[in-house]
Each structure stands twice: as C-alpha cells, then as structure tokens.
Write a protein that holds these residues in place. Structure first.
Motif, PDB file in Angstrom:
ATOM      1  N   LEU A   4      73.548 -32.947  -7.700  1.00  0.00           N
ATOM      2  CA  LEU A   4      74.780 -32.159  -7.637  1.00  0.00           C
ATOM      3  C   LEU A   4      74.509 -30.674  -7.830  1.00  0.00           C
ATOM      4  O   LEU A   4      75.250 -29.838  -7.336  1.00  0.00           O
ATOM      5  CB  LEU A   4      75.763 -32.659  -8.701  1.00  0.00           C
ATOM      6  CG  LEU A   4      76.333 -34.059  -8.467  1.00  0.00           C
ATOM      7  CD1 LEU A   4      77.225 -34.464  -9.633  1.00  0.00           C
ATOM      8  CD2 LEU A   4      77.103 -34.126  -7.150  1.00  0.00           C
ATOM      9  N   ASN A   5      73.460 -30.328  -8.552  1.00  0.00           N
ATOM     10  CA  ASN A   5      73.172 -28.913  -8.815  1.00  0.00           C
ATOM     11  C   ASN A   5      72.169 -28.329  -7.821  1.00  0.00           C
ATOM     12  O   ASN A   5      71.724 -27.199  -7.977  1.00  0.00           O
ATOM     13  CB  ASN A   5      72.657 -28.735 -10.240  1.00  0.00           C
ATOM     14  CG  ASN A   5      71.358 -29.481 -10.486  1.00  0.00           C
ATOM     15  OD1 ASN A   5      70.940 -30.306  -9.670  1.00  0.00           O
ATOM     16  ND2 ASN A   5      70.708 -29.192 -11.606  1.00  0.00           N
ATOM     17  N   LYS A   6      71.779 -29.090  -6.807  1.00  0.00           N
ATOM     18  CA  LYS A   6      70.791 -28.605  -5.837  1.00  0.00           C
ATOM     19  C   LYS A   6      71.515 -27.883  -4.705  1.00  0.00           C
ATOM     20  O   LYS A   6      72.395 -28.442  -4.061  1.00  0.00           O
ATOM     21  CB  LYS A   6      69.982 -29.777  -5.284  1.00  0.00           C
ATOM     22  CG  LYS A   6      68.633 -29.374  -4.693  1.00  0.00           C
ATOM     23  CD  LYS A   6      67.837 -30.618  -4.328  1.00  0.00           C
ATOM     24  CE  LYS A   6      66.441 -30.279  -3.865  1.00  0.00           C
ATOM     25  NZ  LYS A   6      65.595 -29.757  -4.942  1.00  0.00           N
ATOM     26  N   LYS A   7      71.168 -26.645  -4.479  1.00  0.00           N
ATOM     27  CA  LYS A   7      71.842 -25.834  -3.469  1.00  0.00           C
ATOM     28  C   LYS A   7      71.382 -26.245  -2.075  1.00  0.00           C
ATOM     29  O   LYS A   7      70.191 -26.395  -1.828  1.00  0.00           O
ATOM     30  CB  LYS A   7      71.513 -24.362  -3.718  1.00  0.00           C
ATOM     31  CG  LYS A   7      72.342 -23.381  -2.910  1.00  0.00           C
ATOM     32  CD  LYS A   7      71.892 -21.955  -3.140  1.00  0.00           C
ATOM     33  CE  LYS A   7      72.071 -21.522  -4.570  1.00  0.00           C
ATOM     34  NZ  LYS A   7      71.610 -20.128  -4.778  1.00  0.00           N
ATOM     35  N   ARG A   8      72.346 -26.426  -1.167  1.00  0.00           N
ATOM     36  CA  ARG A   8      72.030 -26.758   0.226  1.00  0.00           C
ATOM     37  C   ARG A   8      72.256 -25.513   1.064  1.00  0.00           C
ATOM     38  O   ARG A   8      73.350 -24.934   1.056  1.00  0.00           O
ATOM     39  CB  ARG A   8      72.901 -27.908   0.718  1.00  0.00           C
ATOM     40  CG  ARG A   8      72.566 -28.368   2.126  1.00  0.00           C
ATOM     41  CD  ARG A   8      73.160 -29.759   2.386  1.00  0.00           C
ATOM     42  NE  ARG A   8      73.138 -30.145   3.774  1.00  0.00           N
ATOM     43  CZ  ARG A   8      72.060 -30.603   4.433  1.00  0.00           C
ATOM     44  NH1 ARG A   8      70.904 -30.703   3.792  1.00  0.00           N
ATOM     45  NH2 ARG A   8      72.138 -30.956   5.690  1.00  0.00           N
TER      46      ARG A   8
END
Length: 317
Positions: A4-8
């Motif tokens: 959820l905290n990984k930037k795409r």
C-alpha cells in the motif's frame, strides 16, 4: 498485490534515452514503474536489463491515444527530441506534444496524480537573451522546420499551467538543455552522438557553419537527479525550471575533444548551417540551485569518456 505504501509511477517515453535512466532510478527508490513507449525513438534494448524486475512493467503505447491505468505519479517524457526524428513526421511530433499532454493531464486529473512535463530549452528558440532565464519568453520561428517541436512543447507548457490553474492539478515543468550519455540513439543527429559515431568510424566530423555556435552539455545522471529532486519538491514549486549544465562550449571545441578522447584520425569538415539553428544555448540555473540545491557535477570530459565507452562497446565491439 503491491504494498500500500509503494508508489506506482508511469513514465511515458520510458524506453528512450532519458526515460530508461529515469526508470532505473525510480526502481532504486523502491517504486513500481510502468514504462510506456511506442518505440519510435525508444528501444526495448534500453530497458531489457529491467524486464526481470518484478516492480517494472513495459507497455507499448502511443501517448496520442488515451491511457487508462492507476498510478500515483506521471513523468511525461514521450516525444522525439532530435531534429532528424522530430522533422521526420512533423505533424505527428506536434500531436505527440499536444495530444500527449492532453491525454496525460486528463489521466492525472482523474487520479489527482502529480504530473511532470519534460519540456525543452527549444522553447527559447534562437535566444536574444543569454544565458536563458525561465522568465525569457523566447524567440521562436512559428512556421520553420523546427516549429513542430518548439511550438508543440510551448503549447504543452500552456496546457500544464492551465490545468494547474483551472483544476488545481499538481504539476512540475522542466526545461531540459542539451543532455548526453549512454543509450543516446546513434543516428539521432544530435551533435554529441554524431561526433562520437563519426570519430569511431574514422569519418570526417561534420561541423555546421564555422563552429563558433555554442551549446551546453549536461550528463544524463546529473539531469535525472534534477528530475527526482524537482518531483520531490513542495507542491508550490511548479516551474518552469531550467535543468542543464551552464558550461558553454563551441562546436569546434567539442569536435576537438571527441577526436582527442577517441584517438581518432578524423578531420573536421564544415557544412552549411541549418535553418533556425540556435547560435548559442546556455541555461541560467540560478533557480534550480536555490530550490533544489542542484547543479551538474560531471565534467564534460568525464561524461564524454563514459559515453564514448558505451558507443564503442555497443556498436564497435
């Protein structure tokens, strides 16, 4: 499922010279990267080493058509950047800049995503002010052979700032000055790749005009560092912002340096100056220094050495 905290992050033109280096750095920053490219000037070879990374995705797509994806940030780099390539189909070049900007801004608006525009020093045209600060409005021939690129990029800037004012979209607009380094297209017609390829082949080094016209050359690693710092800057820092190397060299100086570094027997051959070719180009990077604490660190001779090694290993091994 991604964390959820990984930037795409979407990078259009991501298989190109600059885009491929940007994708690498974003992966190093622990981002999920979606690379979109139509391979007009980009190449799968530029990102082949990234294909095994589970956080990297490659998509064939032309930005003149809408794209429906879910991302947190967008870097819009898609557009041929060398005169040979952007003059090959000038109408399509304008469409790429203008329709591409509209499509990516529309995507960013839907997602409320921060969006970065790779603009260009070409918006300054053949400048009557030297060096060029961001406040300078430029001196562009709107109907010349370079206008498809120059005016396309100027219109894209207009769209970005209108979306920002009208829709409060978070934008970042960079004006890129001459950049060079590994993965440049060998036949893109730009001066660094031209000179290196000619020198390695032992062909004459073609200098247009008397060679007194100047350019400033920024190594790709320095430029990408500027991209990332700018994207991370506070929302109120929108640009436009010059990124480039203020070191200024004549074409003769560059040709002589390339001949020396390649140990080539090539001689310099003069050709007529192309229409609307700028006589001088040098960025004023006062704002980038103040806002980002950024300035280029790689000297031209060092960067040329790395670029020559890439061309020699890639095309002459």
């Amino acid at each position: 499922m991604r964390a959820l905290n990984k930037k795409r992050v979407l990078v259009t033109g991501g298989a190109g010279f600059l885009g491929s280096h940007l994708c690498e750095r974003l992966l190093e920053q622990d981002c999920d990267v979606l690379c979109a490219d139509n391979y007009f000037t980009g190449s799968r070879d530029n990102v082949a080493h990234l294909l095994g990374n589970p956080h990297f995705e490659l998509m064939r797509h032309d930005v003149t058509f809408p794209l429906y994806v879910e991302v947190d940030e967008i870097y819009n780099l898609a557009c041929p950047a060398s005169p040979i390539h952007y003059q090959h189909d000038p109408v399509q070049t304008t469409k790429t800049s203008v329709h591409g900007a509209i499509n990516m801004l529309g995507l960013a608006k839907r997602l409320n995503a921060k969006i970065f525009q790779a603009s260009t020093s070409e918006v300054y045209g053949d400048p009557a002010v030297h060096p060029q600060p961001e406040e300078y409005w430029g001196n562009v021939n709107t109907i010349g052979p370079r206008a498809c690129y120059d005016e396309g990029k100027r219109c894209a800037e207009t769209l970005f700032f209108d979306y920002h004012r009208q829709h409060r979209l978070p934008i970042k607009v960079i004006r890129i000055f001459n950049t060079y380094g590994p993965r440049m297209h060998p036949n893109d017609g730009r001066v660094v790749s031209n000179f290196i390829m000619q020198a390695l082949k032992g062909e004459p080094i073609t200098v247009y005009g008397d060679g007194s016209q100047t350019r400033s050359f920024c190594y790709v690693d320095d430029l990408i560092e500027g991209f990332l710092r700018f994207m991370a800057a506070p929302a109120g820092v929108t640009g436009p912002l010059n990124l480039g190397n203020p070191g200024e060299f004549t074409m003769i100086e560059l040709a002589e340096m390339v001949i020396r570094l390649t140990r080539s027997a090539s001689r310099i051959e003069h050709r007529p100056l192309p229409q609307d070719d700028p006589k001088q180009r040098r960025p004023d990077i006062t704002k980038a220094k103040a806002l980002l604490n950024w300035e280029p660190r790689v000297p031209l001779e060092d960067g040329l050495g790395r670029t020559i090694a890439y061309f020699r290993n890639r095309f002459f091994a």
